[in-house]
Design an enzyme around this catalytic site. Structure first.
Site, PDB file in Angstrom:
ATOM      1  CD  GLU A 262     -32.160  21.267 -10.600  1.00  0.00           C
ATOM      2  OE1 GLU A 262     -31.239  20.520 -10.209  1.00  0.00           O
ATOM      3  OE2 GLU A 262     -33.300  20.834 -10.859  1.00  0.00           O
ATOM      4  CB  CYS A 296     -23.845  20.725 -11.285  1.00  0.00           C
ATOM      5  SG  CYS A 296     -24.862  20.454 -12.745  1.00  0.00           S
TER       6      CYS A 296
HETATM    7  P1  NAD Z   1     -23.159  30.966  -7.589  1.00  0.00           P
HETATM    8  O1  NAD Z   1     -24.085  30.424  -6.568  1.00  0.00           O
HETATM    9  O2  NAD Z   1     -21.992  31.744  -7.144  1.00  0.00           O
HETATM   10  O3  NAD Z   1     -23.948  31.932  -8.595  1.00  0.00           O
HETATM   11  C1  NAD Z   1     -25.063  31.489  -9.348  1.00  0.00           C
HETATM   12  C2  NAD Z   1     -25.890  32.696  -9.762  1.00  0.00           C
HETATM   13  O4  NAD Z   1     -26.435  33.312  -8.598  1.00  0.00           O
HETATM   14  C3  NAD Z   1     -25.097  33.790 -10.493  1.00  0.00           C
HETATM   15  O5  NAD Z   1     -25.915  34.364 -11.481  1.00  0.00           O
HETATM   16  C4  NAD Z   1     -24.827  34.792  -9.378  1.00  0.00           C
HETATM   17  O6  NAD Z   1     -24.617  36.101  -9.847  1.00  0.00           O
HETATM   18  C5  NAD Z   1     -26.109  34.695  -8.565  1.00  0.00           C
HETATM   19  N1  NAD Z   1     -25.998  35.063  -7.146  1.00  0.00           N
HETATM   20  C6  NAD Z   1     -24.875  35.157  -6.394  1.00  0.00           C
HETATM   21  N2  NAD Z   1     -25.204  35.503  -5.117  1.00  0.00           N
HETATM   22  C7  NAD Z   1     -26.560  35.609  -5.087  1.00  0.00           C
HETATM   23  C8  NAD Z   1     -27.495  35.900  -4.055  1.00  0.00           C
HETATM   24  N3  NAD Z   1     -27.113  36.150  -2.796  1.00  0.00           N
HETATM   25  N4  NAD Z   1     -28.809  35.901  -4.366  1.00  0.00           N
HETATM   26  C9  NAD Z   1     -29.223  35.613  -5.622  1.00  0.00           C
HETATM   27  N5  NAD Z   1     -28.382  35.333  -6.646  1.00  0.00           N
HETATM   28  C10 NAD Z   1     -27.063  35.328  -6.375  1.00  0.00           C
HETATM   29  O7  NAD Z   1     -22.742  29.728  -8.488  1.00  0.00           O
HETATM   30  P2  NAD Z   1     -21.708  29.708  -9.697  1.00  0.00           P
HETATM   31  O8  NAD Z   1     -20.329  29.783  -9.115  1.00  0.00           O
HETATM   32  O9  NAD Z   1     -22.139  30.676 -10.725  1.00  0.00           O
HETATM   33  O10 NAD Z   1     -21.969  28.241 -10.304  1.00  0.00           O
HETATM   34  C11 NAD Z   1     -21.339  27.090  -9.851  1.00  0.00           C
HETATM   35  C12 NAD Z   1     -22.241  26.308  -8.912  1.00  0.00           C
HETATM   36  O11 NAD Z   1     -23.467  26.001  -9.567  1.00  0.00           O
HETATM   37  C13 NAD Z   1     -21.644  24.977  -8.501  1.00  0.00           C
HETATM   38  O12 NAD Z   1     -21.865  24.765  -7.137  1.00  0.00           O
HETATM   39  C14 NAD Z   1     -22.444  23.965  -9.325  1.00  0.00           C
HETATM   40  O13 NAD Z   1     -22.494  22.655  -8.797  1.00  0.00           O
HETATM   41  C15 NAD Z   1     -23.777  24.611  -9.376  1.00  0.00           C
HETATM   42  N6  NAD Z   1     -24.551  24.100 -10.507  1.00  0.00           N
HETATM   43  C16 NAD Z   1     -25.611  23.270 -10.270  1.00  0.00           C
HETATM   44  C17 NAD Z   1     -26.331  22.717 -11.334  1.00  0.00           C
HETATM   45  C18 NAD Z   1     -27.511  21.798 -11.111  1.00  0.00           C
HETATM   46  O14 NAD Z   1     -28.253  21.536 -12.052  1.00  0.00           O
HETATM   47  N7  NAD Z   1     -27.727  21.307  -9.909  1.00  0.00           N
HETATM   48  C19 NAD Z   1     -25.961  23.039 -12.642  1.00  0.00           C
HETATM   49  C20 NAD Z   1     -24.862  23.871 -12.849  1.00  0.00           C
HETATM   50  C21 NAD Z   1     -24.177  24.410 -11.769  1.00  0.00           C
END
Ligand code: NAD
Length: 490
Positions: A262, A296
């Site tokens: 997501e 999001c």
């Molecule tokens: P992010 O991708 O930076 O991090 C998300 C999670 O992934 C965190 O727990 C982080 O520690 C982990 N992570 C970071 N690098 C990783 C890697 N290489 N491998 C595995 N895990 C890793 O996102 P964020 O800044 O925490 O959240 C914001 C983003 O999430 C925005 O782009 C938003 O649109 C999206 N989002 C999407 C939805 C949806 O339902 N589509 C819902 C909420 C947020």
């Protein structure tokens, strides 16, 4: 008492309610885990230190995955009704701690107590009852050439659940609860920016499940990649940015794991010429700025027909002018800070570019004076180029654009001119026209006269670069399963 010290006193009293001093633990194999190495969690509204959480190493991850794998055979064979009763008890127990969890969430997430309570209750009330009403029914039929066919959904194994910081409680338990219900076991990793609410919540329910069925671990940037590459997981349920989602998919390919991604969005909304500006302005405002724009599926690019542009823009700016930014525990604040420094840096970089280009600005609000809070003022751009980088990128914060269009075809073309496809909306009065426009928008969810209204029974799935797989609804439940066919010739 000065105003600053009374704010401080109020904060301390509030945080006592959340018993910050009790500490925050990981859960591995039914046991609380604390580590020598820790991460600091701060309140983005004040910059104040809140608490330390464990920063696990590879051996802790291995222990969590091993525990979940050991718990899987018995948990997956536990009858549905018994698992359902156990998941029901988890939901009920979480519901008994709404005030404490919402206080933690307001502090670490930088949102009002009211919004934090909404997030917790969305899971404990709305989602909980919808989930417990779902079944994974077997379907059988006779197929002339194959025989008697039975289609069933069976548990996958150990699920790796990774959640972001913007809705940390909701997006963690949206993964944990359905996975447990269908018979999977779980290792959950919340974001290092917002781990407190999730760790405390898991601590409250740790004795309600057999050891190893649910594990939670926290760590810095190295932990996510270790998890996605770990051969012990059968599935990764990930919510986060598109950029990270690509890395997750690449890493999962090595061991051929199931994935649900997501990801990010840049949701458009189209206001049709027959809309009523006064009736929709406030809903449009909150669709754009809920969670200070850190959602999001918040509305990020609004296309308004030229005849209505001024009145819609005025109505939205009037709502913006009524807001007061403040930290999550400030009872007078209507909107909070940006949750973390990297996110604020991205918004400031976009603002620098907007100023360099001299793009017109409809509204630029104020931030609280002084303090260390991570505030970005409410900012609304006035008819920028739809393909300007600061419009085309996902602005995850209170920076939004309103753009003028002449023909509906032009609005649809510009709305679809994005790599993202998460949500979209159409606003107007003529049902046939609304439906016709909705069907031409490239997004997993298209709302009509609303935006940002997810429901547990309604599947959510991103198109294009916004994701793979489904969360919510019966489809979301089945995403935690393997499909099995039994075909018998008697
Ligand atoms: P992010 O991708 O930076 O991090 C998300 C999670 O992934 C965190 O727990 C982080 O520690 C982990 N992570 C970071 N690098 C990783 C890697 N290489 N491998 C595995 N895990 C890793 O996102 P964020 O800044 O925490 O959240 C914001 C983003 O999430 C925005 O782009 C938003 O649109 C999206 N989002 C999407 C939805 C949806 O339902 N589509 C819902 C909420 C947020």
């Amino acid at each position: 008492m000065t105003n600053t010290s009374s704010v401080q006193a109020r904060r301390e009293a509030t945080l006592q309610r959340a018993d910050i001093g009790a500490g925050f633990y990981n859960l591995v194999d039914g046991q609380r885990l604390a580590t020598a190495q820790t991460l600091d969690v701060i309140d983005p509204g004040t910059g104040a230190f809140l608490a330390k959480v464990p920063d696990v190493d590879r051996s802790d991850l291995d222990a969590a995955v091993d525990a979940a794998a050991r718990a899987f055979p018995s948990w997956s064979r536990t009858p549905w009704d018994v698992r359902k009763a156990a998941v029901g008890r988890l939901i009920e127990t979480l519901g008994e701690h709404v005030d404490e969890l919402a206080t933690l969430l307001a502090a670490e997430g930088g949102r009002s107590i009211g919004v934090a309570q909404w997030e917790i209750k969305w899971i404990t009330d709305l989602y909980g009852s919808a989930l417990l009403a779902m079944e994974l029914t077997e379907e059988g039929w006779v197929q002339e050439r194959v025989g008697q066919v039975v289609k069933r959904y069976v548990p996958l194994g150990v699920v790796c659940a990774i959640s972001p910081w913007n809705l940390p409680f909701m997006l963690s338990f949206l993964k944990v609860l359905p996975a447990l219900l269908v018979g999977d076991t779980v290792v959950l990793k919340p974001s290092p920016f917002t781990p407190l609410t999730v760790l405390r919540a898991v601590d409250h329910i740790r004795e309600l499940l057999p050891p190893g069925v649910l594990n939670v671990i926290t760590g810095g940037d190295r932990l996510g990649p270790w998890m996605t590459a770990h051969p012990g997981f059968s599935k990764i349920a990930f919510t986060g940015s598109t950029q990270t989602g690509r890395r997750v998919l690449g890493s999962a390919a090595e061991t051929l794991k199931h994935v649900t991604l997501e990801l990010g969005g840049n949701d458009p909304g189209i206001v049709l010429p027959d809309a009523e500006p006064k009736a929709i302005a406030e809903t449009l405002f909150w669709s754009m700025f809920m969670l200070s724009g850190q959602g999001c599926i918040t509305l990020k690019r609004l296309f308004v027909h030229e005849d209505l542009y001024d009145s819609v823009a005025q109505g939205i700016c009037a709502c913006a002018a009524r807001q007061r930014l403040g930290d999550g525990l400030d009872p007078e604040a209507t909107l909070g800070p940006v949750q973390n420094r990297p996110q604020l840096n991205r918004l400031n970089a976009a603002w620098d570019e907007i100023q360099r280009e001299g793009a017109p600005v409809l509204f630029r609000g104020e931030t609280p004076a002084g303090g260390e809070g991570l505030f970005f003022p409410i900012t609304i751009l006035d008819n920028p180029r739809h393909d300007a980088p600061y419009v085309a990128q996902e602005n995850f914060g209170p920076l939004r654009s309103i753009m003028r269009y002449r023909t509906v075809d032009e609005a649809i073309q510009k709305a679809n001119d994005t790599p993202y496809g998460l949500g979209a909306s159409v606003w107007g009065r003529d049902p046939a026209m609304l439906d016709a426009v909705a069907r031409r928008l490239e997004a997993g969810t298209v709302w009509i006269n609303q935006h940002l209204n997810p429901h547990p029974d309604v599947p959510l799935a991103g198109h294009k670069a916004s994701g793979l797989g489904v969360e919510l609804g019966p489809e979301g439940l089945r995403d935690f399963c393997n499909l099995q066919i039994i075909a018998a010739r008697h």
